[in-house]
Design an enzyme around this catalytic site. Structure first.
Site, PDB file in Angstrom:
ATOM      1  N   ALA A 179      -0.040  21.151 -19.699  1.00 20.02           N
ATOM      2  CA  ALA A 179       1.219  21.514 -20.357  1.00 20.02           C
ATOM      3  C   ALA A 179       1.533  20.451 -21.408  1.00 20.02           C
ATOM      4  O   ALA A 179       1.529  19.255 -21.100  1.00 20.02           O
ATOM      5  CB  ALA A 179       2.336  21.592 -19.324  1.00 20.02           C
ATOM      6  N   TYR A 209      14.807   3.276 -14.219  1.00 26.70           N
ATOM      7  CA  TYR A 209      13.545   2.518 -14.204  1.00 26.70           C
ATOM      8  C   TYR A 209      13.569   1.423 -15.273  1.00 26.70           C
ATOM      9  O   TYR A 209      13.345   0.242 -14.990  1.00 26.70           O
ATOM     10  CB  TYR A 209      12.363   3.470 -14.435  1.00 26.70           C
ATOM     11  CG  TYR A 209      11.096   2.757 -14.810  1.00 26.70           C
ATOM     12  CD1 TYR A 209      10.450   1.923 -13.898  1.00 26.70           C
ATOM     13  CD2 TYR A 209      10.550   2.885 -16.090  1.00 26.70           C
ATOM     14  CE1 TYR A 209       9.298   1.243 -14.249  1.00 26.70           C
ATOM     15  CE2 TYR A 209       9.395   2.216 -16.447  1.00 26.70           C
ATOM     16  CZ  TYR A 209       8.773   1.392 -15.531  1.00 26.70           C
ATOM     17  OH  TYR A 209       7.636   0.709 -15.887  1.00 26.70           O
ATOM     18  N   LEU A 255       0.817  -1.220   0.000  1.00 25.79           N
ATOM     19  CA  LEU A 255       0.000   0.000   0.000  1.00 25.79           C
ATOM     20  C   LEU A 255       0.856   1.279   0.000  1.00 25.79           C
ATOM     21  O   LEU A 255       0.376   2.331   0.399  1.00 25.79           O
ATOM     22  CB  LEU A 255      -1.016   0.016   1.155  1.00 25.79           C
ATOM     23  CG  LEU A 255      -2.069  -1.101   1.130  1.00 25.79           C
ATOM     24  CD1 LEU A 255      -3.076  -0.913   2.278  1.00 25.79           C
ATOM     25  CD2 LEU A 255      -2.826  -1.116  -0.207  1.00 25.79           C
TER      26      LEU A 255
HETATM   27  N1  UDP Z   1       2.778  14.635 -21.496  1.00 27.16           N
HETATM   28  C1  UDP Z   1       2.519  15.985 -21.673  1.00 27.16           C
HETATM   29  N2  UDP Z   1       2.062  16.709 -20.612  1.00 27.16           N
HETATM   30  C2  UDP Z   1       1.859  16.146 -19.376  1.00 27.16           C
HETATM   31  C3  UDP Z   1       2.118  14.760 -19.204  1.00 27.16           C
HETATM   32  C4  UDP Z   1       2.579  14.043 -20.303  1.00 27.16           C
HETATM   33  O1  UDP Z   1       2.704  16.529 -22.758  1.00 27.16           O
HETATM   34  O2  UDP Z   1       1.467  16.860 -18.448  1.00 27.16           O
HETATM   35  C5  UDP Z   1       3.265  13.851 -22.649  1.00 27.16           C
HETATM   36  C6  UDP Z   1       4.605  13.164 -22.389  1.00 27.16           C
HETATM   37  O3  UDP Z   1       5.673  14.033 -22.719  1.00 27.16           O
HETATM   38  C7  UDP Z   1       4.502  11.964 -23.328  1.00 27.16           C
HETATM   39  C8  UDP Z   1       3.005  11.647 -23.360  1.00 27.16           C
HETATM   40  O4  UDP Z   1       2.355  12.822 -22.880  1.00 27.16           O
HETATM   41  O5  UDP Z   1       4.908  12.321 -24.613  1.00 27.16           O
HETATM   42  C9  UDP Z   1       2.625  10.498 -22.469  1.00 27.16           C
HETATM   43  O6  UDP Z   1       3.191  10.716 -21.192  1.00 27.16           O
HETATM   44  P1  UDP Z   1       2.816   9.824 -19.936  1.00 27.16           P
HETATM   45  O7  UDP Z   1       3.532  10.423 -18.760  1.00 27.16           O
HETATM   46  O8  UDP Z   1       1.340   9.693 -19.850  1.00 27.16           O
HETATM   47  O9  UDP Z   1       3.384   8.389 -20.280  1.00 27.16           O
HETATM   48  P2  UDP Z   1       4.859   7.901 -20.688  1.00 27.16           P
HETATM   49  O10 UDP Z   1       4.890   7.913 -22.189  1.00 27.16           O
HETATM   50  O11 UDP Z   1       5.842   8.830 -20.067  1.00 27.16           O
HETATM   51  O12 UDP Z   1       4.916   6.527 -20.140  1.00 27.16           O
END
Ligand code: UDP
Length: 343
Positions: free
Chosen positions: A218, A153, A47
């Site tokens: 953003a 990661y 958790l």
């Molecule tokens: N992204 C974005 N704004 C945010 C969060 C994510 O533009 O506030 C973009 C991020 O740069 C990526 C895509 O959305 O290109 C998916 O991001 P997410 O963190 O959901 O998953 P990831 O691909 O990192 O596993």
């Protein structure tokens, strides 16, 4: 032994199944699907990031670092297989504090495998990730793409894959490494879904704007070499992911030893397309602003592998982005504060 294939009808997994991280996002959906198919489960979760409210059935609050507690759980429930979700999953955090990732991902998986050996548990389905591939040298990415992760990661997840393969070869613990692309969506019932604190994922953040919990979304970079300049990802519905775990487990229990499978839809959507889709689904204007690129984001990640279809017979049933966003929206509207207040 001849290995069964997708057309075999008898691939429903047998329980009891230990679901580590079953209070988390993908774990809770998989636990539910196992139970819906009549498979007995026990969820094990510390958790630290999971939610008790998302757990159905037997539950043990145990940390995978606690070998004595793990032994007690295996002794009590006598699982025949493990579905292993418990892990740390933030790329940025893994860069800042890799020690946590090596402990919780690599060392805890070693602990789990040692306990499985001691209790003769013969199969494990493991949450891997397309982050094990690193920067794509070709897109779509098949299972044959070189694995050269670019974050701690991704490296810990690759170490875990290697450990599983070595344990399979030496000790006969059958494994499936399921390499997820972007998990998204929520259960169509709207009662379990994605709740991360802090939330970093695009779809829940966009929907928080629609709920007016955030002023704007953003967009991390609009100067990528993609048609609209924003990053492209392969979003896959969490219930489809859950289904793939059951198929993989059934195959392992039918004699398969070593499965490494991409789980994606094969279709990519840009950040702008996701935001537009959320505007249609929610009816909210969802203000967006272009922000700097987020370090470590490849321009395009799309699954090209066919192992999921060929080996598991898995074809995502909820592949449409609109379905994914609609289900996520239904959940978030019902749970604007996550699971707080839901027991
Ligand atoms: N992204 C974005 N704004 C945010 C969060 C994510 O533009 O506030 C973009 C991020 O740069 C990526 C895509 O959305 O290109 C998916 O991001 P997410 O963190 O959901 O998953 P990831 O691909 O990192 O596993």
């Amino acid at each position: 032994m001849s290995v069964p294939r997708k057309n075999d009808t008898n691939l429903t997994p047998r329980g009891p199944v230990l679901v580590t991280g079953g209070a988390g996002y993908i774990g809770s959906h998989t636990n539910r699907l196992l139970r819906e198919r009549g498979v007995e489960t026990v969820v094990l979760d510390n958790l630290s990031t999971g939610h008790k409210a998302a757990v159905e059935g037997a539950f043990e609050q145990v940390d995978l670092g606690d070998r004595a507690a793990l032994d007690r759980v295996l002794q009590k429930y006598k699982p025949t297989a493990v579905v292993h979700f418990a892990a740390k999953t933030y790329v940025g955090e893994s860069v800042e504090n890799p020690a946590i990732y090596y402990r919780e991902n690599v060392f805890h998986t070693w602990n789990l495998l040692e306990a499985m050996r001691a209790h003769q548990v013969g199969a494990i389905v493991f949450s891997s990730t397309c982050a094990t591939y690193g920067n794509p040298i070709e897109v779509p990415m098949t299972e044959a793409h070189p694995q050269a992760p670019i974050s701690p990661y991704g490296r810990t997840k690759l170490h875990m894959e290697h450990m599983l393969a070595d344990y399979a070869a030496a000790y006969g613990i059958a494994f499936a490494a399921l390499r997820y692309f972007n998990a998204a969506g929520a259960h169509p019932k709207g009662d379990i879904g994605e709740v991360h604190v802090p939330e970093t994922h695009l779809i829940p953040l966009v929907l928080q704007v629609a709920l007016e919990q955030r002023r704007e979304i953003a967009i991390f970079g609009d100067d990528y070499p993609t048609p609209d300049g924003t990053c492209i990802r392969d979003y896959v519905h969490v219930v489809d992911l859950a289904d793939a775990h059951l198929r993989a487990l059934g195959l392992l229990q039918a004699g398969e030893r070593d499965l490494r499978v991409n789980l994606g839809t094969g279709t990519g959507y840009s950040v702008k397309e996701v935001i537009d889709c959320a505007r249609r689904v929610t009816g909210h204007a969802i203000p967006a602003r272009v922000a700097p690129r987020r370090p470590g984001d490849p321009p395009c990640l799309v699954s090209g592998g066919t192992h999921a279809r060929d080996l598991l017979g898995w074809v995502p049933a909820r592949a449409e982005l609109e379905t994914i966003v609609r289900d996520a929206w239904a959940f978030q509207r019902r749970h604007p504060q996550g699971y707080a207040g839901h027991t």
